[in-house]
Design a protein around this motif. Structure first.
Motif, short mmCIF file in Angstrom:
data_model
loop_
_atom_site.label_atom_id
_atom_site.label_comp_id
_atom_site.label_asym_id
_atom_site.label_seq_id
_atom_site.Cartn_x
_atom_site.Cartn_y
_atom_site.Cartn_z
N UNK A 41 0.81 -1.22 0.00
CA UNK A 41 0.00 0.00 0.00
C UNK A 41 0.84 1.27 0.00
N UNK A 42 2.08 1.18 0.45
CA UNK A 42 2.93 2.36 0.54
C UNK A 42 2.71 3.18 1.79
N UNK A 43 1.74 2.81 2.62
CA UNK A 43 1.50 3.52 3.87
C UNK A 43 2.46 2.99 4.95
N UNK A 44 2.42 3.62 6.11
CA UNK A 44 3.39 3.25 7.14
C UNK A 44 2.69 2.76 8.42
N UNK A 45 3.38 1.85 9.08
CA UNK A 45 2.93 1.35 10.38
C UNK A 45 3.30 2.37 11.48
#
Length: 586
Positions: free
Chosen positions: A241-245
């Protein structure tokens, strides 16, 4: 009480001198780097070109107040593969609200770890594996309830490695270690390097008794190619997704070196204090920037090992009001230091006569400054302290040139420096009184130096005979340096005058001495060094008493060629060339 050999009395005193001098510089450096980093992240991040497509934004995969479960495993493996090992699971918490400030989001546990393998006691590393999942999911990839987008983790070592203290590398020069409370250390008898008389550096393993796990409260939407450089290394990006944790931060900012527990064969149990909770974005960035500032200072040599811990200790253990007062007086100390230095240079630069001034005290002051410089050089002091001490040596030697005639004797094979008294000093009673005072004080000083040196040789450890000589002389400079101020008191008494003294410079030094008195109570230091601060007060009080009983008329030029204020020599527009020549030293 620690034995003298382990503590290193002279080293502790010198360390406290460095701590007092470097406190303000460290604070200034931290603030400077923090401000620079802030503006760098604001103005030097990649900019979007005009007319280009809107940037792709990445965001946090988790929502605020979302419930999380946490697992903490302890293992000797850097990567955890066996989730079924109940012995490795140390801590499990459920329903922790993410980025919520309150008691429900902070959990603590006091745990005792029993090392089962001998490798842990012999320089092996233990790792803490921390896993967070959405509530109800499991971190084991083989578990049916495992979901990659619901799990994030990070690994952190519970063991750190530090070089052995340099104090342990010293030895008894008499070859008798029976005077020490502890047997000789391994480093003291380590094999020597080729063509070197210093032992090989030895590293020891230490257990971290505190582990603080912080989840950063960060929901910023970053451009995909424009993440600030101070944040990008810590973002855990999800590839699909390219999002971050959420960012996991192992907070060791307040973990001081003296809290670490050395690992060896005798260790049977190890305490481990665990805490998990949120941390704000601002506080997280501040901790990172301060740590990086410490690393930069150490790499440039402007901060030695242990200074960062001492600075943190001031904030941890100090009273906030007392800390604020200390920072204010530290600033005043720097200002008064500069003013005293400025007026000292002005006084000796304008000095026309040595009548009433002790020339021998100037020479002894240079020797004392040179001893301290060589001692700092022998003890691997930071270059900033060395530079400051070196400049002080040069200035003291320059003052000798103003107090005496320095000539180069080229009659022999090797040119030699020759020192000759100035006429204004040798043609009156000043030289006679100076010789008498220095004669009797030298007897006392030589006796004290001999006693201190013998004690140091008998009961303390040193790297070499050269180090013993320097440490003994430096110790005497710190403890008995005030004796060198006494010849001037004797000259003042005999001449019944204090008009020849640089009172403006001495006033600033006296104010600094008062500030040093405050530091003596605020900062932890050896008793001898604390007493050395107060003995300067006694000398200055005697100077003030002499000024009171030998008053100075500021409206006239005194018998030694000085007015009450040095600036009076430059007042008026009609100063002739003849008067300018009279300012030169005889």
């Amino acid at each position: 009480m620690a034995p003298p050999a382990e503590g290193g009395g002279e080293g502790r005193r010198q360390q406290q001198q460095q701590e007092q001098g470097g406190f303000g510089q460290t604070i200034t450096g931290i603030i400077r780097i923090a401000v620079f980093w802030y503006f760098a992240s604001k103005f030097f991040s990649p900019k979007r070109a005009p007319g280009s497509d809107p940037p792709v934004l990445i965001s946090n995969l988790f929502q605020k107040a979302e419930l999380l479960d946490m697992w903490l495993f302890v293992s000797e493996n850097e990567k955890l593969n066996d989730f079924s090992n109940d012995g490795a699971l140390v801590w499990h918490e459920t329903n922790i609200p993410y980025a919520v400030w309150g008691s429900e989001a902070t959990r603590t546990l006091s745990y005792t770890y029993y090392p089962s393998s001998e490798s842990v006691k012999n320089n092996a590393t233990l790792y803490a594996h921390v896993f967070f999942t959405r509530s109800g999911y499991h971190p084991d990839p083989n578990d049916p309830e495992y979901l990659p987008l619901a799990t994030f983790a990070r690994t952190h070592p519970l063991v750190t490695y530090l070089p052995k203290s340099t104090a342990n590398k010293k030895r008894s020069l008499l070859g008798d270690d029976s005077t020490d409370d502890h047997p000789p250390t391994q480093a003291a008898h380590a094999p020597l390097q080729d063509h070197d008389d210093t032992p090989l550096e030895e590293w020891l393993s230490y257990w971290k008794p505190n582990l603080t796990i912080n989840l950063v409260d960060d929901f910023t939407r970053y451009p995909h190619n424009g993440v600030p450089p101070n944040i990008a290394p810590y973002l855990n990006i999800e590839p699909s997704s390219g999002n971050y944790f959420p960012t996991i931060y192992f907070n060791e900012f307040w973990l001081l070196r003296d809290k670490l527990i050395p690992l060896n064969e005798t260790v049977t149990e190890l305490p481990l204090n665990l805490e998990v909770g949120p941390i704000s974005m601002t506080k997280w960035q501040l901790f990172l920037q301060i740590d990086q500032s410490f690393q930069i200072h150490r790499s440039y040599g402007s901060m030695i090992e242990g200074e960062a811990d001492e600075l943190k200790r001031v904030f941890l253990e100090g009273n906030p009001y007392l800390l604020a007062i200390t920072m204010v007086v530290s600033l005043l100390h720097s200002v008064f230091d500069f003013l005293a230095f400025k007026n000292d240079i002005q006084f000796w630069n304008k000095n026309k006569s040595m009548e009433g001034l002790s020339a021998k005290s100037v020479v002894v002051s240079f020797i004392s400054q040179l001893i301290v410089f060589l001692y700092l050089l022998d003890n691997d002091t930071s270059w900033m302290i060395l530079a400051s001490s070196g400049v002080g040596c040069c200035i003291e030697f320059w003052k000798i040139g103003k107090a005496m005639h320095i000539e180069i004797d080229r009659s022999g094979k090797i040119p030699m420096l020759r020192f000759r008294d100035r006429d204004s000093y040798a043609s009156n009673k000043t030289k006679e009184y100076d010789d008498i005072a220095m004669k009797y004080l030298s007897y006392v000083l030589f006796f004290l130096v001999a006693c201190s040196s013998v004690y140091s040789l008998k009961y303390e450890r040193h790297k070499s005979w050269y180090s013993w000589i320097l440490s003994s002389l430096t110790s005497c400079v710190y403890m008995f340096g005030f004796i060198m101020m006494c010849p001037q008191l004797f000259i003042n008494y005999k001449l019944k005058s204090v008009a020849h003294l640089p009172w403006r410079q001495m006033t600033y030094k006296f104010l600094n001495t008062i500030i040093d008195d405050l530091f003596a109570f605020v900062i932890k230091m050896p008793t001898l060094h604390r007493l050395s601060v107060f003995r300067d007060d006694v000398i200055f009080m005697i100077y003030l008493y002499q000024r009171w009983i030998y008053p100075v008329d500021r409206k006239r030029v005194n018998e030694f060629g000085f007015g009450g204020e040095d600036d009076q020599l430059t007042d008026g527009a009609g100063v002739s060339a003849t008067k300018e020549d009279e300012k030169k030293t005889n």
